[in-house]
Each structure stands twice: as C-alpha cells, then as structure tokens.
Motif scaffolding. Sequence first.
Motif, PDB file in Angstrom:
ATOM      1  N   HIS A  47     -13.418   5.405  -3.266  1.00 40.93           N
ATOM      2  CA  HIS A  47     -12.243   5.015  -2.461  1.00 40.93           C
ATOM      3  C   HIS A  47     -11.762   6.184  -1.605  1.00 40.93           C
ATOM      4  CE1 HIS A  47     -10.721   0.968  -4.017  1.00 40.93           C
ATOM      5  NE2 HIS A  47     -11.939   1.117  -4.493  1.00 40.93           N
TER       6      HIS A  47
ATOM      7  N   ARG B 118       0.874  -1.169   0.000  1.00 43.83           N
ATOM      8  CA  ARG B 118       0.000   0.000   0.000  1.00 43.83           C
ATOM      9  C   ARG B 118       0.921   1.232   0.000  1.00 43.83           C
ATOM     10  NH1 ARG B 118      -2.741  -1.799   5.456  1.00 43.83           N
ATOM     11  NH2 ARG B 118      -0.536  -2.194   5.712  1.00 43.83           N
TER      12      ARG B 118
ATOM     13  N   TYR C  57     -14.813   6.908   1.092  1.00 46.31           N
ATOM     14  CA  TYR C  57     -15.199   5.884   2.074  1.00 46.31           C
ATOM     15  C   TYR C  57     -14.010   5.081   2.618  1.00 46.31           C
ATOM     16  CZ  TYR C  57     -19.716   7.075   0.114  1.00 46.31           C
ATOM     17  OH  TYR C  57     -20.801   7.771  -0.329  1.00 46.31           O
ATOM     18  N   LYS C  58     -13.003   4.867   1.774  1.00 49.50           N
ATOM     19  CA  LYS C  58     -11.895   4.030   2.245  1.00 49.50           C
ATOM     20  C   LYS C  58     -10.877   4.872   3.016  1.00 49.50           C
ATOM     21  CE  LYS C  58      -8.702   0.737   0.206  1.00 49.50           C
ATOM     22  NZ  LYS C  58      -8.275   0.077  -1.022  1.00 49.50           N
TER      23      LYS C  58
ATOM     24  N   THR D 275     -12.357   6.021 -11.964  1.00 47.41           N
ATOM     25  CA  THR D 275     -11.794   7.335 -11.602  1.00 47.41           C
ATOM     26  C   THR D 275     -11.966   8.279 -12.790  1.00 47.41           C
ATOM     27  OG1 THR D 275     -10.156   6.266 -10.188  1.00 47.41           O
ATOM     28  CG2 THR D 275      -9.667   8.521 -10.871  1.00 47.41           C
TER      29      THR D 275
ATOM     30  N   THR E 217     -10.413  -2.238 -11.232  1.00 51.22           N
ATOM     31  CA  THR E 217     -10.476  -3.096 -10.038  1.00 51.22           C
ATOM     32  C   THR E 217     -11.800  -3.842  -9.905  1.00 51.22           C
ATOM     33  OG1 THR E 217      -9.002  -1.511  -8.989  1.00 51.22           O
ATOM     34  CG2 THR E 217     -10.189  -3.006  -7.514  1.00 51.22           C
ATOM     35  N   THR E 218     -12.880  -3.173 -10.296  1.00 50.42           N
ATOM     36  CA  THR E 218     -14.197  -3.795 -10.110  1.00 50.42           C
ATOM     37  C   THR E 218     -14.703  -4.467 -11.392  1.00 50.42           C
ATOM     38  OG1 THR E 218     -15.268  -1.726 -10.708  1.00 50.42           O
ATOM     39  CG2 THR E 218     -14.860  -2.079  -8.367  1.00 50.42           C
TER      40      THR E 218
ATOM     41  N   GLU F  93      -5.639   2.420  -7.728  1.00 50.18           N
ATOM     42  CA  GLU F  93      -6.709   1.441  -7.531  1.00 50.18           C
ATOM     43  C   GLU F  93      -8.070   2.035  -7.917  1.00 50.18           C
ATOM     44  OE1 GLU F  93      -7.011  -0.144  -3.578  1.00 50.18           O
ATOM     45  OE2 GLU F  93      -8.162  -1.881  -4.266  1.00 50.18           O
ATOM     46  N   ASP F  94      -8.875   1.217  -8.569  1.00 49.27           N
ATOM     47  CA  ASP F  94     -10.205   1.624  -9.058  1.00 49.27           C
ATOM     48  C   ASP F  94     -10.108   2.729 -10.104  1.00 49.27           C
ATOM     49  OD1 ASP F  94     -12.916   1.190  -9.243  1.00 49.27           O
ATOM     50  OD2 ASP F  94     -13.451   2.414  -7.522  1.00 49.27           O
TER      51      ASP F  94
ATOM     52  N   GLY G  71      -6.042   4.017  -3.745  1.00 50.35           N
ATOM     53  CA  GLY G  71      -7.315   4.171  -4.461  1.00 50.35           C
ATOM     54  C   GLY G  71      -7.503   5.612  -4.917  1.00 50.35           C
ATOM     55  N   THR G  72      -7.978   5.784  -6.167  1.00 50.18           N
ATOM     56  CA  THR G  72      -8.113   7.143  -6.707  1.00 50.18           C
ATOM     57  C   THR G  72      -9.550   7.491  -7.091  1.00 50.18           C
ATOM     58  OG1 THR G  72      -7.523   6.250  -8.873  1.00 50.18           O
ATOM     59  CG2 THR G  72      -5.745   7.275  -7.604  1.00 50.18           C
ATOM     60  N   SER G  73     -10.459   6.529  -7.037  1.00 53.39           N
ATOM     61  CA  SER G  73     -11.850   6.841  -7.411  1.00 53.39           C
ATOM     62  C   SER G  73     -12.511   7.579  -6.243  1.00 53.39           C
ATOM     63  CB  SER G  73     -12.625   5.560  -7.713  1.00 53.39           C
ATOM     64  OG  SER G  73     -12.744   4.804  -6.532  1.00 53.39           O
TER      65      SER G  73
END
Length: 498
Positions: A106, A75, A109-110, A146, A171-172, A141-142, A101-103
């Motif tokens: 993410h 990470r 919430y993350k 994004t 990612t999804t 990520e994601d 995570g860049t979306s």
Amino acid sequence: MSERLFIFDTTLRDGEQVPGCQLNTVEKIQVAKQLEALGVDVIEAGFPVSSPGDFNSVIEISKAVTWPTICALTRAVQKDIDVAAEALKYAKHKRIHTGIGTSDPHIKYKFNSTREEIIERAVAAVKYARRYVEDVEFYAEDAGRTENEYLARVIEAVIKAGATVVNIPDTTGYCLPDEYGAKIKYLMDHVDGIDRAVISTHCHNDLGMATANTISGVLNGARQVEVTINGVGERAGNTALEEVAMILRCHKGIDIDTNINTQKIYPTSRMVSSLMNMPVQPNKAIVGRNAFAHSSGIHQDGVLKNVQTYEIINPKDVGIDDNAIVLTARSGRAALKHRLHVLGVEMTQEKLDKVYEDFLKLADKKKDITDDDILVLAGADRNVNHHIKLEYLQVTSGVGVRSVASLGLNISGEHFEAAATGNGPVDAAIKAVKQIIKRQMTLKEFTIQAISKGSDDVGKVHMQVEYDGQMYYGFGANTDIIAASVEAYIDCINKFRK
Ligand code: KIV
Ligand code: ZN
C-alpha cells in the motif's frame, strides 16, 4: 460477570459495497433500525464523501437511530473528515473512522510514500478528526500484511494523537487465525498506551477464515469486532455477525458476551438478504435454510430422542420459530402487520393496504405464505419509478418444440409489442425484449432461486447484464419463473445510464 465485546456492524458500508446490493436511503434506515433492535453497539452508516447518496444516508440514519453510535468512514484526508463530520451532525453518539494503508504494497504502490510519511498522515488525520468528535477510530488498512513492529509504531502514534479505537483490518483475508491472534497480542504487549484504546478486528473471508480470525483476535485482546449480517461484503465477504455472537453464546468458557438479542438474528438476516437481493447459501452457519435441518436417518433418530444429541443451538434462540403462524388467504391485515413487524418492517397504513392486496393475490396462487414471500411483497414497490415495465407475457414451450414468447412493454407511457422464438422460454422472452430495446447488452449471469419448497413457490431471479462496459444487476420475483426472469432483465435495463 462476563467481559463485554462491542459489535460494530458494517453491513451498510463494507457490506453494501457488493455490486448489485446497493440499498436506497429508505431501505438503509429500515436495516439501521433493525440493527438497533438487534443490539449492535456501532453502525457504520456509510462513506459520506463517496457520493451524495451515502452522505444523505448517514444523515437520515443518524436521525432515525437512538442508541448505537453512528460511524462514518473517511480516508486520511481533511475534505473526507469535514464531510463526515457534517453528515454526522444529527447523530446522538458519533464516531469518525479514518485511516490509511500501512502494508508495504500500500505504501509503495498506492501512496508512493514512505513509512514515516504514512505515520505523519495517520496522526494528522486523527488529530483533525478529534477537532470534530471525541470518538475517533483509526484503521490501518491491510494491517494483516503489515509487519508487526511497524504496525505497533503506527498504532502507538495514533493513540497518542487521540484515537479511541484502533482497527486492525485483514483487508485481503490473508491471515491465518494464529497469525492474526498473534498480531493482536503483539499490539497488546508492545504499544504504549494500548489500554487507552479499544482494539478492533475487521476480517475478510477470502480464505474462509474471517470468523476464525475474528475469534482469535478476541481471544488475544480485541474488544470490538467489525462484522456484517450474513457475512455480506466485497469478494468473499466480511465476518458474519451471527457467527461471532453465537460462538460466544455457545462457548461460555470464553466468558465474553455481546449485547446482541440473538432472537432477532434470523429476522435481521432475512431482511438484509431480501433488501439486498442477496440469497443466503443454504448451508450458511446459523442462518442458512439447512442450518438446523437434520436429514440423515441417524441424526433424525437422535434428535427425536433428545435434541442435544446433534443440536448445539436451539433454533428458537436465533429467532427461528417452527411454530410461527403461517399466513394463508384467510389471514387478516392485523396478522400480516404483525408478521411484518416481527420481520422488522414497519409501513404506513396506505402501504400496508397495498401489500395486503398483493398478499391476497399471492395467497390465491399458493397455499402458505412464507416470511420470504412477505419480504418480497413488502419490497415490491421498488420498481414503481421504472420507466420500462412489463405489461404482459405469453410463452409456449415444451419438449421437442422451439419456445415462442410474445410480450408487451410500457416504456414511459408508450406501448410496444414483440414476439420471438428461442432455445427455451427464457431465451425466447429475452429475445423479444431485445427486439424492443435495441441495445448491445449481454446477459452475464442468471440465477434462479425458489424461495423455499413447494411447486407453487415464488421464484427469485438475479441477473447481471453488461452494457457499455458496465455491469448492471437486476432482480425479479414471481410465482411464474419466466416472468421473474423477464422482470429481472428489465430491472437491469432500467438501471442503464441513459
Ligand atoms: O477492509 C478494510 O481494510 C476496510 C477499511 C476501510 C476499514 O474496510
Ligand atoms: Zn473491509
């Protein structure tokens, strides 16, 4: 001269995250060596900070493999990067793969963060990783969800900070091929300094578009693809290496090639499927059992007249050899050793002797021994350290009668016996096991798979058992399918946290 596409294999990291498919270090080394023989450029060997097992595997794979770059995931956290650098110390060519995570989901919430703060953390992680290694890959990520404009800012900042490869994961598995291709093109067109880094695709298959998205990424400028053997991976899996390699081989017009030795594709697929206890769906492109089986009359007629009528790939080009020597009870140790070698399995003389002994026993029961049988025999000692072992099993069953099973278990050297009736032979046998192992466990999934054709075949059984809020995965292989089922059930119990 064709342009070159780098193959980044993540079977041992993203692929291995599948519940129940975990490999031990020895098995991971076996897969890594096979990936080297296959010709992959980068092996993602693990996520070292996640567990001592992953840390150790990265060390051992680094020692065992010479040509490919060994990559370790982190990470965007200094501790992760420190541990990854330590795990990579024996790698001849090393890469740290860090990211965040860049979306918007993410970020919000993350990380409970902001877009600006995420860029700062991304840049800091890349700079920190560059203190240890020259080759740093950054993943957004994601990235699939994004916004392109913000993604371009992130990518520009990390390249400036020293990233040599920029990974754009879907990612999804959400993107459409056109959308994903357009994302890569947007980065090619809008990121200052993009020529100083390689763009990498990393696509998941949730909507069945991982390979299409990957190829769309390549057509728009990506020059590295992140893939797994057989497309293994969490949920619906990752992009399958064999599909990308063969698409580029078949479509010469794309004029991009890989270093993959395609004749090693099939043996590698068999090895990964066998070690991970993960069956390959029969109609899987390139490596499925039916991928080259022409069953309809019209197709068979055409293929007999000229294979080009219905075949775009010669099965031999991916290592499927119909004329491969079939092993029988009369085959010697040398033939077995050679077949194991072709399948990518090397072993000590002592282990070969043991496998040969088991091979002769199996050859007494069935006429032809297939590659799958051999891989099952080669992995049979996986259970030697189990504290619960099946000693004997007797079952009577039939139509119009209740099945009865009696069995004996050896638990840490002590002998236990039980008998039970059930709604079929497997039910009776499992009830007998439960009389001895008195725990609240529930069988959640039960898959029986005959390896190939004949009624004398070795059957493989995969099971999932829930115990104490956790899911445990077990595997059994035997010419007797009831015995294979009991072995799989006991394999689950042996994995319970005590
Ligand atoms: O799918 C993903 O986003 C990943 C990253 C950790 C590279 O696997
Ligand atoms: Zn992934």
